[in-house]
Enzyme design. Structure first.
Site, PDB file in Angstrom:
ATOM      1  N   MET A  68       8.139  -1.920 123.469  1.00  0.00           N
ATOM      2  CA  MET A  68       7.515  -0.700 123.980  1.00  0.00           C
ATOM      3  C   MET A  68       6.153  -0.967 124.626  1.00  0.00           C
ATOM      4  SD  MET A  68       6.645   2.879 122.019  1.00  0.00           S
ATOM      5  CE  MET A  68       8.291   3.143 121.434  1.00  0.00           C
ATOM      6  N   ARG A 104      24.522  17.280 148.654  1.00  0.00           N
ATOM      7  CA  ARG A 104      23.605  17.491 147.544  1.00  0.00           C
ATOM      8  C   ARG A 104      23.083  18.909 147.698  1.00  0.00           C
ATOM      9  NH1 ARG A 104      18.246  13.816 146.675  1.00  0.00           N
ATOM     10  NH2 ARG A 104      17.870  14.659 148.750  1.00  0.00           N
ATOM     11  N   LYS A 113       6.139  13.065 146.649  1.00  0.00           N
ATOM     12  CA  LYS A 113       6.754  13.591 145.416  1.00  0.00           C
ATOM     13  C   LYS A 113       6.668  12.542 144.306  1.00  0.00           C
ATOM     14  CE  LYS A 113      11.328  12.212 147.144  1.00  0.00           C
ATOM     15  NZ  LYS A 113      12.564  12.694 147.792  1.00  0.00           N
ATOM     16  N   TYR A 127      12.427  -8.495 119.525  1.00  0.00           N
ATOM     17  CA  TYR A 127      13.422  -7.793 118.702  1.00  0.00           C
ATOM     18  C   TYR A 127      14.813  -8.361 118.927  1.00  0.00           C
ATOM     19  CZ  TYR A 127       9.944  -4.204 117.704  1.00  0.00           C
ATOM     20  OH  TYR A 127       8.832  -3.538 117.289  1.00  0.00           O
TER      21      TYR A 127
END
Ligand SMILES: *Cc1c(COP(=O)(O)O)cnc(C)c1O
Length: 388
Positions: A308, A131, A35, A259
C-alpha cells in the site's frame, strides 16, 4: 513535514504541448481537456497554463469539475463533455459552463435552468461509439428543439472510438456519418456552430477530423494516445513520479520479499525501499510483471508485490544505493526514461489509466519557469506550488 515522494508536473511541458498542438490544428480551435483533475496532473494549474499557452477552451466531464475551475478563477469557456443530469443544469448555468445535450429531457432541463437566455450548448451525436450522444436520425429534431427553447447551438460534435488505431476503417465511417448529420442540419437551415470530432488521436493522426475545434486531453500531458504511433509533433511528458529511497537492506539467497514472499532471490540480494505504494497510484501487480525503477540512472527491477505504501527494488551489483537517493518510477533520469506506456503495456491497460491513478495522497509539485497570469508569482523550477 512533506513526504519524500511526489508527482512532479512540468507545466512548461504542458505549455509546450499546448503550443505545438495549437499550431498543428490551426485554424481549428484548441479545447484542452482537464477532466479527472487534469488526468492526474492537477486541473487548476494545467488549466491556467493551457489558457496562457493558447488554449481557446477547456473541457471537463462533470459539472463539479467545471465549478472547481471557476472557483480558482478560470474564465475560459468550459465545455462539459457529456449531458449533465437534469438536476445539475442549474449549477452548470450558474457557473457559466457550456453543457453538452443529447436528449430532449436534457435540452428541456437546460432551457429551464437558463430561462431562454441564449445559453450556449453543444449537441452530441453518436456516430458509432455507442456510449453517449443522440441517434444521428434525431439530430435535426433535437437541434431545432434547443433553438426553439431559447438555447444557442454553439457546437455540434461526435466522438471517435478508434482514432488511435489509424489503420482501422471505422474513423472515416464515423466522420461520414457526422458529415451527413451536418448536411441535414444545413438542409433545414440550422447552423451547427463549431463542428468537432477529434480527441488527441483524431487531432494528431486524422487531419480531416480537426474541423472547427479539437478536444485534446492525453496529448496535452505529453503522453501519446497509444504506444508506437508516429506523431506529427514532439510531445513532452509532463509527469515525473519519484521518491527518495527510504531504506536499504539485503536478503540471502533463498529468501523472499514483500507480502506472499512471491519473489525468491536465487543469490544474495541488495534491496532499496521506495516509499510509494498502490495507495499512491503504483499498481500492485507491477513488480510481478517486471517493471523497473530508475536509481542512479540505472534500471532496477521491482521485486515482489507493491504494497500500500512502499515497494522494494533489487539493486544488487552496480553503483551503490543509499538512503535519500532519488528513485524515478515514471519519467527521465540520466539517459533513460520510464514512460506511462511502458507500465500500461505490462499491465494490459492504457497510459490514461496510469496517469489518472496518481491520486490525492501523493503530493503534487508543479514545476514552472513561466508565470501564467498577473497574480501568479513565477516559481523556480523545483519549487512546490500550492498545497498539492
Ligand atoms: C476525454 C474526452 C476527450 C479527450 O480524449 P483524449 O484521448 O484524452 O484526447 C475528448 N472528447 C471527449 C468527448 C472525451 O470524453
Amino acid at each position: 513535514m512533506p513526504r519524500h515522494a511526489a508527482a512532479h508536473v512540468d507545466l512548461d511541458a504542458v505549455a509546450h504541448n499546448v503550443a505545438v498542438l495549437k499550431d498543428l490544428v490551426a485554424p481549428a480551435e484548441l479545447c484542452v481537456v482537464v477532466k479527472a483533475d487534469g488526468y492526474g496532473h492537477g486541473a487548476e494549474d494545467v488549466a491556467h497554463t493551457a489558457v496562457a499557452a493558447g488554449a481557446d477552451r477547456l473541457a471537463v466531464a462533470l459539472v463539479e469539475e467545471g465549478q472547481e475551475l471557476r472557483d480558482v478563477g478560470v474564465e475560459a469557456p468550459v465545455l462539459v463533455l457529456s449531458q449533465p443530469p437534469a438536476d445539475a443544469m442549474a449549477d452548470a448555468f450558474a457557473a457559466g459552463l457550456t453543457p453538452t445535450v443529447d436528449t430532449a429531457e436534457g435540452i428541456d432541463a437546460a432551457a429551464a435552468a437558463s430561462s431562454g437566455s441564449g445559453w450556449a450548448v453543444h449537441l452530441k451525436v453518436d456516430t458509432g461509439m455507442h456510449r453517449v450522444g443522440c441517434d444521428p436520425a434525431d439530430a435535426v429534431v433535437l437541434a431545432t428543439r434547443a433553438i426553439e427553447a431559447g438555447l444557442r447551438l454553439e457546437g455540434t460534435f461526435t466522438h471517435l472510438a478508434v482514432a488511435d488505431e489509424p489503420e482501422r476503417p471505422e474513423t472515416s465511417c464515423q466522420l461520414e456519418r457526422f458529415a451527413a448529420v451536418l448536411a441535414r442540419l444545413a438542409d433545414v437551415g440550422v447552423d451547427p456552430g463549431l463542428r468537432h470530432a477529434a480527441n488527441s488521436a483524431g487531432a494528431l493522426l486524422h487531419p480531416d477530423a480537426r474541423m472547427d475545434l479539437v478536444r485534446v486531453g492525453i496529448a496535452t500531458y505529453g503522453v501519446p494516445p497509444a504506444p508506437g504511433l508516429r506523431l506529427p509533433v514532439e510531445l513532452r511528458p509532463a509527469m515525473v513520479v519519484s521518491a527518495e529511497v527510504s531504506h536499504v537492506g539485503r536478503a540471502d539467497a533463498g529468501e523472499g520479499v514483500s507480502y506472499g514472499l512471491r519473489h525468491r532471490f536465487d543469490r544474495p540480494a541488495e534491496l532499496a525501499v521506495v516509499p510509494l505504494g498502490y495507495a499512491d497510484g503504483v499498481p500492485r501487480r507491477l513488480g510481478e510483471l517486471g517493471a523497473e525503477v530508475l536509481i542512479g540512472g540505472v534500471r532496477r527491477p521491482i521485486r515482489g508485490v507493491v504494497t500500500m505504501d512502499q515497494l522494494v527494488v533489487e539493486v544488487t551489483g552496480g553503483p551503490p544505493v543509499s538512503v535519500g537517493d532519488e528513485a524515478v518510477l515514471l519519467g527521465r533520469q540520466g539517459d533513460d526514461e520510464v514512460t506511462a506506456d511502458e507500465w500500461a503495456e505490462l499491465l494490459g491497460t492504457i497510459s490514461y489509466e496510469i496517469v489518472c491513478g496518481f491520486g490525492p495522497r501523493l503530493p503534487r509539485r508543479h514545476l514552472r519557469r513561466v508565470s501564467h497570469g498577473a497574480d501568479a508569482a513565477p516559481a523556480a523550477l523545483g519549487d512546490p506550488i500550492g498545497p498539492r
